[in-house]
Design a protein around this motif. Structure first.
Motif, short mmCIF file in Angstrom:
data_model
loop_
_atom_site.label_atom_id
_atom_site.label_comp_id
_atom_site.label_asym_id
_atom_site.label_seq_id
_atom_site.Cartn_x
_atom_site.Cartn_y
_atom_site.Cartn_z
N VAL A 88 35.69 14.99 -42.66
CA VAL A 88 36.94 15.03 -41.88
C VAL A 88 37.37 16.45 -41.50
O VAL A 88 37.73 16.68 -40.35
CB VAL A 88 38.06 14.22 -42.60
CG1 VAL A 88 39.40 14.44 -41.92
CG2 VAL A 88 37.69 12.73 -42.59
N PRO A 89 37.30 17.43 -42.41
CA PRO A 89 37.66 18.80 -41.99
C PRO A 89 36.79 19.33 -40.84
O PRO A 89 37.28 20.05 -39.98
CB PRO A 89 37.47 19.63 -43.26
CG PRO A 89 37.65 18.64 -44.37
CD PRO A 89 37.05 17.36 -43.85
N LEU B 220 28.72 5.82 -43.91
CA LEU B 220 28.92 5.89 -45.36
C LEU B 220 30.13 5.08 -45.82
O LEU B 220 30.10 4.46 -46.88
CB LEU B 220 29.07 7.36 -45.80
CG LEU B 220 27.82 8.22 -45.63
CD1 LEU B 220 28.14 9.68 -45.86
CD2 LEU B 220 26.71 7.75 -46.57
N THR B 221 31.18 5.07 -45.01
CA THR B 221 32.41 4.39 -45.40
C THR B 221 32.24 2.88 -45.45
O THR B 221 32.75 2.23 -46.36
CB THR B 221 33.57 4.79 -44.47
OG1 THR B 221 33.75 6.20 -44.55
CG2 THR B 221 34.86 4.10 -44.86
N LEU C 257 32.29 12.29 -32.04
CA LEU C 257 31.53 11.06 -32.28
C LEU C 257 30.27 11.33 -33.09
O LEU C 257 29.91 10.54 -33.97
CB LEU C 257 31.20 10.37 -30.96
CG LEU C 257 32.40 9.85 -30.15
CD1 LEU C 257 31.93 9.18 -28.88
CD2 LEU C 257 33.28 8.92 -30.97
N LYS C 258 29.60 12.44 -32.82
CA LYS C 258 28.39 12.80 -33.58
C LYS C 258 28.71 12.96 -35.06
O LYS C 258 27.98 12.48 -35.92
CB LYS C 258 27.81 14.12 -33.04
CG LYS C 258 26.81 13.93 -31.93
CD LYS C 258 26.20 15.26 -31.53
CE LYS C 258 25.75 15.18 -30.08
NZ LYS C 258 26.15 16.33 -29.28
N ILE C 259 29.81 13.65 -35.35
CA ILE C 259 30.21 13.89 -36.74
C ILE C 259 30.71 12.59 -37.38
O ILE C 259 30.39 12.28 -38.52
CB ILE C 259 31.31 14.98 -36.81
CG1 ILE C 259 30.76 16.31 -36.28
CG2 ILE C 259 31.82 15.14 -38.24
CD1 ILE C 259 31.83 17.35 -36.02
N ALA C 260 31.48 11.82 -36.63
CA ALA C 260 32.10 10.60 -37.16
C ALA C 260 31.07 9.52 -37.49
O ALA C 260 31.31 8.67 -38.35
CB ALA C 260 33.11 10.06 -36.16
N TYR D 125 35.62 -0.63 -40.69
CA TYR D 125 35.94 0.78 -40.45
C TYR D 125 35.31 1.12 -39.11
O TYR D 125 34.10 1.32 -39.01
CB TYR D 125 35.34 1.61 -41.58
CG TYR D 125 35.81 3.05 -41.64
CD1 TYR D 125 37.02 3.37 -42.26
CD2 TYR D 125 35.04 4.08 -41.12
CE1 TYR D 125 37.45 4.69 -42.35
CE2 TYR D 125 35.46 5.40 -41.22
CZ TYR D 125 36.66 5.70 -41.83
OH TYR D 125 37.08 7.00 -41.94
N GLU D 126 36.13 1.10 -38.06
CA GLU D 126 35.60 1.23 -36.71
C GLU D 126 36.38 2.25 -35.90
O GLU D 126 37.57 2.44 -36.11
CB GLU D 126 35.67 -0.13 -36.00
CG GLU D 126 34.88 -1.21 -36.70
CD GLU D 126 35.15 -2.61 -36.18
OE1 GLU D 126 34.19 -3.39 -36.09
OE2 GLU D 126 36.31 -2.91 -35.85
#
Length: 101
Positions: A81-82, A34-35, A25-28, A44-45
């Protein structure tokens, strides 16, 4: 006009390793921030499964396939994403849906 006849939905189901949901969640968070600013992104959820907290699903709505393609090749997607994938049990299940009704 937002959401014409070519509108598509993407459902990307992610299977997170035990106790790694907070890391994902932190990374997402940056990915989502941005998306949603991208051209052609209607929504985008990220959602968490009610029965299995380790299943995190992106539910996305795009104007068309071309703008989705741009998203998948964007700098932030390619970068973020990676770094999320290291916290996954297995590859995501991604389905693209075309609106029919």
């Amino acid at each position: 006009m937002k959401g014409g006849n070519n509108m598509i939905k993407v459902v990307a189901k992610n299977f997170v390793k035990q106790d790694k949901v907070e890391d994902v969640l932190k990374i997402a968070k940056e990915l989502v921030e941005l998306t949603v600013k991208e051209n052609g992104c209607i929504s985008y959820e990220m959602y968490q499964d009610e029965k299995d907290n380790n299943i995190i699903t992106m539910i996305e709505t795009w104007d068309n396939k071309e703008v989705l393609k741009s998203h998948l090749t964007s700098e932030h997607f390619q970068r973020i994403v990676p770094s999320m994938s290291v916290f996954m049990e297995k590859p995501a299940e991604m389905n693209i849906y075309n609106k029919v009704l």
